[in-house]
Design a protein around this motif. Structure first.
Motif, PDB file in Angstrom:
ATOM      1  N   ALA A 115       0.867  -1.132  -0.091  1.00 14.58           N
ATOM      2  CA  ALA A 115      -0.084  -0.050  -0.008  1.00 14.58           C
ATOM      3  C   ALA A 115       0.785   1.220   0.086  1.00 14.58           C
ATOM      4  O   ALA A 115       0.451   2.387  -0.557  1.00 14.58           O
ATOM      5  CB  ALA A 115      -0.807   0.065   1.385  1.00 14.58           C
TER       6      ALA A 115
ATOM      7  N   ARG B 290       3.781   1.603  -1.315  1.00 18.07           N
ATOM      8  CA  ARG B 290       4.662   1.742  -2.565  1.00 18.07           C
ATOM      9  C   ARG B 290       3.586   2.140  -3.470  1.00 18.07           C
ATOM     10  O   ARG B 290       3.754   2.791  -4.561  1.00 18.07           O
ATOM     11  CB  ARG B 290       4.944   0.291  -2.994  1.00 18.07           C
ATOM     12  CG  ARG B 290       6.157  -0.064  -2.484  1.00 18.07           C
ATOM     13  CD  ARG B 290       6.538  -1.536  -2.616  1.00 18.07           C
ATOM     14  NE  ARG B 290       6.873  -1.849  -3.627  1.00 18.07           N
ATOM     15  CZ  ARG B 290       6.937  -3.368  -4.207  1.00 18.07           C
ATOM     16  NH1 ARG B 290       6.906  -4.289  -3.320  1.00 18.07           N
ATOM     17  NH2 ARG B 290       7.296  -3.834  -5.164  1.00 18.07           N
ATOM     18  N   GLU B 291       2.275   2.125  -3.094  1.00 17.84           N
ATOM     19  CA  GLU B 291       1.223   2.632  -4.264  1.00 17.84           C
ATOM     20  C   GLU B 291       0.978   4.054  -3.923  1.00 17.84           C
ATOM     21  O   GLU B 291       0.883   4.569  -5.099  1.00 17.84           O
ATOM     22  CB  GLU B 291      -0.169   1.947  -3.710  1.00 17.84           C
ATOM     23  CG  GLU B 291      -0.654   0.546  -4.171  1.00 17.84           C
ATOM     24  CD  GLU B 291      -0.908   0.705  -5.845  1.00 17.84           C
ATOM     25  OE1 GLU B 291      -1.726   1.470  -6.106  1.00 17.84           O
ATOM     26  OE2 GLU B 291       0.037  -0.183  -6.525  1.00 17.84           O
ATOM     27  N   ARG B 292       1.306   4.329  -2.904  1.00 19.31           N
ATOM     28  CA  ARG B 292       0.784   6.005  -2.734  1.00 19.31           C
ATOM     29  C   ARG B 292       1.666   6.547  -1.825  1.00 19.31           C
ATOM     30  O   ARG B 292       0.974   7.670  -0.891  1.00 19.31           O
ATOM     31  CB  ARG B 292      -0.682   6.441  -2.718  1.00 19.31           C
ATOM     32  CG  ARG B 292      -1.169   5.566  -1.275  1.00 19.31           C
ATOM     33  CD  ARG B 292      -2.452   5.329  -0.987  1.00 19.31           C
ATOM     34  NE  ARG B 292      -2.938   4.188  -0.315  1.00 19.31           N
ATOM     35  CZ  ARG B 292      -3.615   4.189   0.758  1.00 19.31           C
ATOM     36  NH1 ARG B 292      -4.036   5.268   1.307  1.00 19.31           N
ATOM     37  NH2 ARG B 292      -3.715   3.209   1.530  1.00 19.31           N
TER      38      ARG B 292
ATOM     39  N   LYS C 287       8.671   5.023  -0.519  1.00 19.35           N
ATOM     40  CA  LYS C 287       8.512   4.004  -1.570  1.00 19.35           C
ATOM     41  C   LYS C 287       9.746   3.151  -1.371  1.00 19.35           C
ATOM     42  O   LYS C 287       9.767   2.002  -1.748  1.00 19.35           O
ATOM     43  CB  LYS C 287       8.335   4.816  -2.972  1.00 19.35           C
ATOM     44  CG  LYS C 287       6.802   4.860  -3.540  1.00 19.35           C
ATOM     45  CD  LYS C 287       6.637   5.470  -4.620  1.00 19.35           C
ATOM     46  CE  LYS C 287       5.202   5.736  -5.070  1.00 19.35           C
ATOM     47  NZ  LYS C 287       4.873   6.408  -6.120  1.00 19.35           N
TER      48      LYS C 287
ATOM     49  N   ASP D 139      -3.379  -6.852 -12.894  1.00 23.02           N
ATOM     50  CA  ASP D 139      -4.473  -7.185 -11.568  1.00 23.02           C
ATOM     51  C   ASP D 139      -5.459  -8.265 -11.943  1.00 23.02           C
ATOM     52  O   ASP D 139      -6.333  -8.132 -11.168  1.00 23.02           O
ATOM     53  CB  ASP D 139      -5.087  -5.660 -11.502  1.00 23.02           C
ATOM     54  CG  ASP D 139      -3.816  -4.619 -10.847  1.00 23.02           C
ATOM     55  OD1 ASP D 139      -2.964  -5.200 -10.147  1.00 23.02           O
ATOM     56  OD2 ASP D 139      -4.195  -3.551 -10.855  1.00 23.02           O
TER      57      ASP D 139
ATOM     58  N   LYS E  54      -3.637  -3.674  -2.809  1.00 25.64           N
ATOM     59  CA  LYS E  54      -4.950  -3.372  -3.462  1.00 25.64           C
ATOM     60  C   LYS E  54      -5.773  -4.350  -3.026  1.00 25.64           C
ATOM     61  O   LYS E  54      -5.501  -5.515  -2.776  1.00 25.64           O
ATOM     62  CB  LYS E  54      -4.826  -3.436  -4.734  1.00 25.64           C
ATOM     63  CG  LYS E  54      -3.924  -2.253  -5.758  1.00 25.64           C
ATOM     64  CD  LYS E  54      -4.161  -2.276  -7.067  1.00 25.64           C
ATOM     65  CE  LYS E  54      -3.222  -1.455  -7.743  1.00 25.64           C
ATOM     66  NZ  LYS E  54      -3.038  -1.900  -9.311  1.00 25.64           N
TER      67      LYS E  54
END
Lengths: 542, 430
Positions: free
Chosen positions: A217, A219-221, A227, B197, B225
């Motif tokens: 999560a 690394r996503e945002r 990151k 995905d 995710k």
């Protein structure tokens, strides 16, 4: 780098403030809080999931002592509401408690409806219960609560986590709490970048799938620095997990192999030792599974306290039931067909259909529910490897059955006679062994062991009339691959096929993996028609 | 003499196990209804129930005075889960027993096996199970859901309400899951989901060792995710799958599983406590609280003399299909197939969930879609439903080969695969 001392100071101050606040809350605002809680509960008296979710958040934030019992009741489906927006807790004895006062309700609520849950509400509920149970006197509950916060990363839980951390003495729970704190800090807008980097390191210390989820999560945002930190940390975890992956495949393979072993070992006797192609072998397994079902039904209705003993009770019964059917099959059909493999094959196939349809008529075509005793359910963590209890017991059980069978064959007079008959029937007969009786007993033993396998398989597969069919091909495959007439061969073959299957499956997929194995066995049998451990000597030629 | 011949024939038929009905009445006094469901073999688990529902519905109709002044007579045959046998038995029902309609099948392969026979002999067939679409026959009336009446709303629900961004499409390796997953994959990609995905996984029939796959799903779901599993896993393999999910601690709050083939009947064989919160998408749930449904459940329990019997989606489809057929025969005033087929289009009957279902010109019916979460007692808690009934897309608009096709069996067009691009009847071929 900043000086750590002021940071520590500041954190201590924050902690103190949180503690003071926590202590003061009930003193300062008892009635006001109860009102908040009442309003929050009234919000939950609805069909709308979004409202219920908001109600949970309000209730948690109210800090009212009424919150925990109400939320626990909600989690168990015991929280009800009436059309007039009053909310009640139904107790185990059927009495009602008014959730807004915590006292027994004067009158039974009018047309109560349960407050409904969906996954979103359930997630909010788990997080709320997590932050509320952090001070629970039960250490197991505290640990679970800390783990729940790690998962939910609920920023609202942070003050409670910090307060709990200050009081906690159990090192295991302390560790979980500090990870919970780190997990929430990572997503806190007010935390500085260096605090977040430190938090990432703490979370990475878990080294498991949950940590990877969290880092994923980030690394996503996250910001570039975060990151980078998350990527370095997750690379470390991934290396560890890749190592584990190999280990996991071996374990899964062992577990699949022991299921194959259980299914095939009875066949190793009837087909391997006696040379009878018994297509009804799978149905013996099915009979064992249905015996387990009947035992469980009986215990459930008569002696519910003994439910955990259902499997130990079912094992001898399944052996007797399947064994008796086996003896009847041998006496009634197979003994007239010795030396005629094709007819035996067709006759036993017919018997298998008869048995299936009989069970279907008696029990119905639907699956029957066989429950798992408490020691068979759930899993435990073995250095990051999820080992399910059910599978572990089945591996142990398969090995035990194998050892027993080996003992019977090698060290008892029955086993000695059995081997004598298979090696030289006429000579054995001359020595005074009643060969027809021995044939029946041997067949009964093989069938009985299939019945025992059914007890184990009832724990992992459907208990339906078709149960046996799915194992018959695999069983023959194992026996032929291992070498007909050799128990050790059956063991090695079952485990080899199990492990090979589990290493192929992630690469080739379940369907292709199975095909690849079949092709391999066909080729192998071309090269070595007698299997892995071929019997040698004159007995084979006879 | 005639009497003797009839009774001899009847005796022979009974002895052959072909029919359960008595031959007390003369053939011309009754309208025969063919019930073609497997009573033995693998599919007996699902299809026996449908046979019982049909017998109950026919008995009910007879109590109301039958149809066109005649009694209905069920002719039950057992195709034994053997696909070619379905075709043989269908031929037997039409040519020998002279049935007016057939209520048939569960699997797509059995329907495909019956299809050429019923088209050749021109019979009315009702098919009650959710299926992959991509088909419309003049003689078959599809009362189960097409993909856009089940799969696509379920995916929408997960994306909107659970914020799912990563998808595992897990199915048994045969035509229904493969086609449904193809449609879903195209649909998800059209919604902007990246190929990395989406994880697609197929397993053989009756797969029982789910350790590796469940571990893979857990790993796939750890990418930060929200992940969900869309399961088209077929009946028997579901129990070990859900058991493994429960044992490995995959909870619905972490990775929800939405299933298209798991209903009340399938859950009856599992301990559902670890599965609470996993989802199913259907057009009917037993737990839906309407007077019609309550009456139906009570009637069913009384008929089967078992207070624990559950009801499920394909049963409702047969209820709707049977009512539609009765109405159409009354409208046409005859059981002649051509008249009934024409009369069926536009017939509207109440369903069990408080609404109405209409037979559309594409031979599919309108259905409401419900998403339910598994409860601890093996029933479903409806958490979402479409505001109005959904019209079936028999040809998926998301697949290359079928997006230009429509089916309309009304008079001038009368075509099951009309290509709007080329303006010709006959599929996607140029």
């Amino acid at each position: 780098m900043r000086d750590p001392a002021p940071r520590r100071l500041r954190r201590a101050a924050a902690l103190l403030a949180a503690l003071v606040a926590l202590l003061l809350v009930p003193l300062l605002a008892g009635p006001a809080r109860a009102q908040d809680a009442g309003a929050a509960l009234a919000r939950m008296a609805t069909e709308q999931f979004a409202q219920i979710e908001a109600g949970i958040a309000d209730l948690t934030a109210s800090g009212s002592p009424l919150a925990l019992p109400a939320l626990e009741a909600l989690a168990d489906g015991r929280l009800y509401y009436s059309p007039d927006k009053s909310v009640f807790i139904k107790q185990a004895d059927g009495r009602w408690i008014d959730a807004r006062t915590g006292a027994a309700s004067a009158a039974d609520p009018a047309s109560p409806k349960p407050v409904r849950l969906n996954n979103r509400v359930r997630r909010a509920l788990e997080a709320a219960l997590g932050s509320l149970s952090l001070m629970n006197p039960d250490p197991a509950k505290r640990l679970a609560a800390a783990e729940a916060v790690v998962k939910s990363r609920d920023a609202a839980a942070l003050p409670a986590v910090e307060a709990a951390l200050a009081k906690e003495t159990d090192p295991r729970i302390r560790k979980a709490l500090s990870q919970a704190k780190a997990a929430t800090t990572i997503f806190l807008d007010t935390a500085t970048e260096s605090e977040k980097v430190a938090a990432i390191e703490t979370v990475a210390g878990r080294g498991d799938q949950d940590a990877l989820n969290l880092l994923g999560a980030v690394r996503e945002r996250g910001t570039p620095i975060l990151k980078l930190a998350a990527e370095t940390a997750s690379a470390g975890i991934e290396r560890r997990l890749a190592l584990l992956n190999g280990l996991q495949n071996v374990w899964y393979g062992l577990s699949l192999g022991s299921v194959l072993l259980l299914a095939a070992i009875g066949l190793a006797i009837t087909f391997g030792v006696m040379g009878v192609i018994n297509m009804a072998h799978g149905e013996m397994v099915m009979l064992g599974a249905y015996t387990t079902f009947l035992v469980q039904e009986f215990l459930r209705t008569r002696y519910p306290a003994l439910f955990d003993l259902s499997l130990p009770i079912a094992i001898p019964l399944a052996f007797l039931v399947a064994g008796a059917v086996g003896v009847a099959l041998e006496r009634g059909v197979i003994r007239f067909l010795y030396g005629r493999p094709l007819e035996t094959l067709l006759a036993t196939w017919g018997v298998s259909l008869i048995l299936q349809q009989t069970v279907r008529t008696l029990f119905g075509a639907n699956n029957r529910e066989v429950g798992a005793p408490s020691y068979m359910a759930g899993s435990f963590d073995f250095f990051g490897l999820t080992v399910t209890h059910g599978r572990l017991w089945i591996v142990v059980f398969a090995m035990a059955v194998f050892a027993c069978l080996l003992f019977v064959l090698k060290a008892t007079s029955f086993g000695l006679k059995m081997r004598a008959v298979t090696q030289n029937r006429r000579m054995a007969s001359c020595m005074g062994i009643r060969t027809p009786w021995l044939d029946a007993m041997t067949f009964g033993l093989g069938s009985g062991i299939a019945g025992i396998a059914g007890v184990a398989l009832s724990q992992i597969d459907n208990v339906s009339p078709n149960l046996g069919q799915s194992y018959i091909v695999d069983s023959f495959m194992v026996v032929v691959f291992g070498g007909v007439g050799n128990l050790w061969g059956t063991l090695v073959a079952a485990l080899t096929l199990g492990i090979a299957n589990k290493f192929l499956e992630p690469v080739a997929g379940a369907v292709l993996g199975k095909i690849a194995l079949l092709v391999f066995i066909i080729l192998f049998i071309q090269k070595r028609p007698r299997g892995l451990f071929a019997q040698k000597g004159r007995a084979v030629e006879a | 003499m005639t009497f003797r011949v009839t009774s001899f024939l009847a005796g022979a038929a009974v002895a052959a196990g072909v029919t359960l009905a008595s031959f007390a009445a003369q053939a011309q006094d009754t309208i025969k209804v063919g019930v073609l469901h497997s009573l033995s073999g693998t599919m007996a688990i699902s299809e026996t129930t449908l046979k019982d529902v049909m017998l109950m519905l026919i008995e009910d109709q007879n109590k109301k005075g039958g149809l066109l002044g005649k009694k209905l007579e069920p002719v039950v045959v057992d195709p034994a889960s053997n696909w070619p046998l379905f075709a043989e038995k269908a031929r037997e029902l039409v040519q020998k027993d002279k049935v007016a309609a057939i209520f048939c099948c569960w699997t797509s392969v059995s329907r495909k096996s019956v299809l050429p026979v019923v088209e050749e002999l021109n019979t009315v067939v009702f098919y009650p199970v959710q299926y992959e679409g991509e088909e419309s026959s003049k003689n078959i009336f599809y009362t189960g859901a097409a993909p856009n009446q089940q799969a696509i709303p379920a995916v929408d629900y997960l994306a909107e309400n659970e914020g799912v961004k990563r998808w595992v499409l897990a199915g048994t390796d045969y035509v229904y899951p493969r086609t449904t997953n193809k449609i879903l994959e195209a649909y998800l990609k059209s919604k902007g989901v990246k190929p990395e995905d989406i994880m697609i996984n197929y397993t053989p029939f009756g797969h029982s060792d789910w350790q590796t796959i469940v571990a893979d799903i857990k790993k796939f779901g750890s990418a930060g995710k929200k992940t969900a599993v869309v399961s088209t896993i077929n009946g028997d393999a579901n129990v070990p799958f859900y058991k493994e999910l429960g044992n490995q601690g995959v909870k619905a709050t972490d990775i929800p599983v939405v299933a298209f083939s798991v209903g009340e009947e399938e859950l009856a064989g599992i301990d559902t406590k670890p599965l609470v919160g996993h989802l199913a998408a259907w057009n009917y749930f037993q737990s839906i609280d309407t007077p019609e449904n309550k009456a139906f459940i009570e009637k069913w329990k009384a008929y089967t003399k078992n207070p624990k019997r559950v009801t499920n989606d394909p049963m409702e489809a047969h209820v709707i299909g049977f009512q539609m057929w009765v109405k159409a025969v009354e409208k046409a005033g005859t059981t002649d197939p051509n008249a009934v087929i024409d009369a069926l289009i536009g017939v509207t009957v109440p369903n069990l969930t408080g609404g109405y279902s209409a037979m559309m010109p594409n031979h599919h019916i309108t259905k409401p879609v419900f998403i339910g979460e598994v409860k601890a007692d093996g029933q479903f808690n409806v958490v979402w439903n479409t505001p109005a009934p959904v019209v079936a897309n028999e040809w998926s608009p998301y697949l290359e080969g079928s997006k230009d096709l429509i089916a309309d069996w009304r008079a001038p067009l009368s075509c099951g695969n009309f290509n709007v691009k080329t303006g010709k009847c006959g599929g996607a071929g140029k």
